[in-house]
Design an enzyme around this catalytic site. Structure first.
Site, PDB file in Angstrom:
ATOM      1  N   HIS A 190      -2.097  -5.497  -3.310  1.00  0.00           N
ATOM      2  CA  HIS A 190      -3.057  -6.038  -4.275  1.00  0.00           C
ATOM      3  C   HIS A 190      -2.720  -5.436  -5.630  1.00  0.00           C
ATOM      4  O   HIS A 190      -3.250  -4.402  -6.008  1.00  0.00           O
ATOM      5  CB  HIS A 190      -4.491  -5.709  -3.888  1.00  0.00           C
ATOM      6  CG  HIS A 190      -5.460  -6.251  -4.899  1.00  0.00           C
ATOM      7  ND1 HIS A 190      -6.533  -5.537  -5.354  1.00  0.00           N
ATOM      8  CD2 HIS A 190      -5.482  -7.426  -5.563  1.00  0.00           C
ATOM      9  CE1 HIS A 190      -7.192  -6.258  -6.254  1.00  0.00           C
ATOM     10  NE2 HIS A 190      -6.566  -7.403  -6.391  1.00  0.00           N
ATOM     11  N   HIS A 246      -6.947 -10.307  -3.947  1.00  0.00           N
ATOM     12  CA  HIS A 246      -7.556  -9.097  -3.388  1.00  0.00           C
ATOM     13  C   HIS A 246      -7.285  -8.851  -1.916  1.00  0.00           C
ATOM     14  O   HIS A 246      -6.784  -9.717  -1.242  1.00  0.00           O
ATOM     15  CB  HIS A 246      -9.064  -9.220  -3.544  1.00  0.00           C
ATOM     16  CG  HIS A 246      -9.632  -8.229  -4.498  1.00  0.00           C
ATOM     17  ND1 HIS A 246     -10.971  -8.051  -4.627  1.00  0.00           N
ATOM     18  CD2 HIS A 246      -9.070  -7.365  -5.354  1.00  0.00           C
ATOM     19  CE1 HIS A 246     -11.214  -7.130  -5.543  1.00  0.00           C
ATOM     20  NE2 HIS A 246     -10.077  -6.710  -5.991  1.00  0.00           N
TER      21      HIS A 246
END
Length: 363
Positions: A154, A79
């Site tokens: 991401h 992330h």
């Protein structure tokens, strides 16, 4: 602690409704000489991703940084704080498996990936204005590009790192007593030339604002203000040894709970705080839930925010309110979607407890 930026309806304030642009500068004088590792500092929250279709070959371990995240080739991914914007029209990033890359040829798959990749609604500038001072950053080159440009990543590619650095630098120039932590902890499709290019861009963006690595306990707001330093960059790769302003990743451990259960998350946060090293490093409490395959399958269209975050964030915020900064207390606390509640102000106000301790000591 914060002032309201604009009128809002009655009800719970959110981070985007409150101005904490100068919260460090506004701390009481006795906190100016407290080590930054003992202050409560809000951060925006990344975590290793999990599930379908976003399972990216990551290892399901109890702590995010127990796997090596810096190699000169591709590594499992996760992330990012920048992920308020990812480009679903871009190629799938090298942080994904070949299976996901094949699936992503279907446009619907990329739309679903975006729903589960985005962990923040606010831009860098909006997060900074709200009081966020720690950013977890994952970066990559674009395979096949002839230049050495580096992007946030991401699952899908985001903005150029240079654009993000300039946005942060613009804020810091306008707020010369605010300090930020930039934690570069995952690198994809990057060789030595890419790393050199990235570090050069950091130097170009921040110049004398960069803080050289030093003893953690010696680092206070007062010291940084005197030196006019505002940026601490942590670089989870041996390349950090070549530059004095790159801090080793071990100086900022961030244990990861890897759970969808808010009860297990809070137990994990309490346990890892009790095990925190009293000296020599900062500490990140990741108050973040991680979706598993069945979580994503059940909430495929809803995405991370609607499926997992909305219902659990109030419980997480209640836990934050019970914490106390200090040598064995909380330091940096991160969360997903920091704008949904007044997360940053809640963390910042924990520093008032250090003021109460001082008053009791005088008595």
């Amino acid at each position: 602690m914060g002032t309201i930026c604009s009128p809002i309806p009655s009800g719970t304030k959110t981070s985007s409704d409150v101005c904490n642009a100068d919260w460090m500068a506004s701390l009481p004088p006795h906190l100016h000489n407290v080590p930054l590792s003992n202050l409560a500092i809000p951060g925006s929250g990344p975590k290793p991703q999990s599930g379908l279709p976003l399972r990216v070959g990551g290892v399901s371990v109890g702590r995010r940084r127990s796997v090596r995240v810096c190699r000169w080739d591709r590594v499992p991914g996760s992330h990012d704080s920048f992920s308020y914007w990812v480009d679903e029209k871009s190629p799938v990033g090298p942080d994904q498996t070949r299976a996901v890359m094949r699936l992503a040829r279907i446009s619907l798959v990329k739309k679903l990936m975006k729903k589960w990749s985005v962990t923040q609604n606010l831009t860098f500038r909006e997060q900074l204005d709200a009081g966020i001072r720690y950013f977890d950053l994952r970066v990559s080159s674009k395979p096949g590009d002839t230049d050495q440009e580096i992007y946030f990543i991401h699952g899908l590619f985001g903005i150029k790192v240079w654009d993000g650095l300039m946005e942060i630098d613009s804020f810091l120039t306008q707020h010369p007593r605010e300090i930020v932590f930039l934690d570069f902890n995952h690198f994809y499709a990057m060789d030595e030339a890419h790393h050199k290019y990235l570090v050069h861009r950091m130097q170009e963006a921040f110049g004398n604002k960069l803080c050289s690595a030093c003893n953690v306990e010696s680092l206070t707001l007062q010291i940084l203000w005197e030196k006019k330093c505002q940026v601490l960059i942590f670089y989870h790769c041996p390349f950090y040894k070549q530059y004095p302003f790159l801090w080793p990743g071990k100086k900022i451990p961030a244990p990861w709970a890897n759970t969808t259960s808010v009860r297990k998350l809070i137990l994990f946060l309490e346990t890892t705080l009790s095990e925190r090293a009293p000296h020599g490093s900062f500490h990140v409490s990741q108050a973040i839930l991680t979706p598993r395959a069945k979580t994503i399958a059940r909430g495929l269209v809803g995405g991370l925010k609607n499926t997992l975050v909305h219902r659990n964030l109030p419980v997480i915020l209640d836990w934050v309110k019970t914490q106390k900064p200090g040598t064995m207390g909380v330091n940096i606390i991160t969360s997903d979607f920091v704008d949904l509640v007044d997360f940053a102000t809640t963390v910042i106000e924990l520093n008032d407890l250090l003021q109460e301790d001082r008053a009791l000591a005088k008595c």
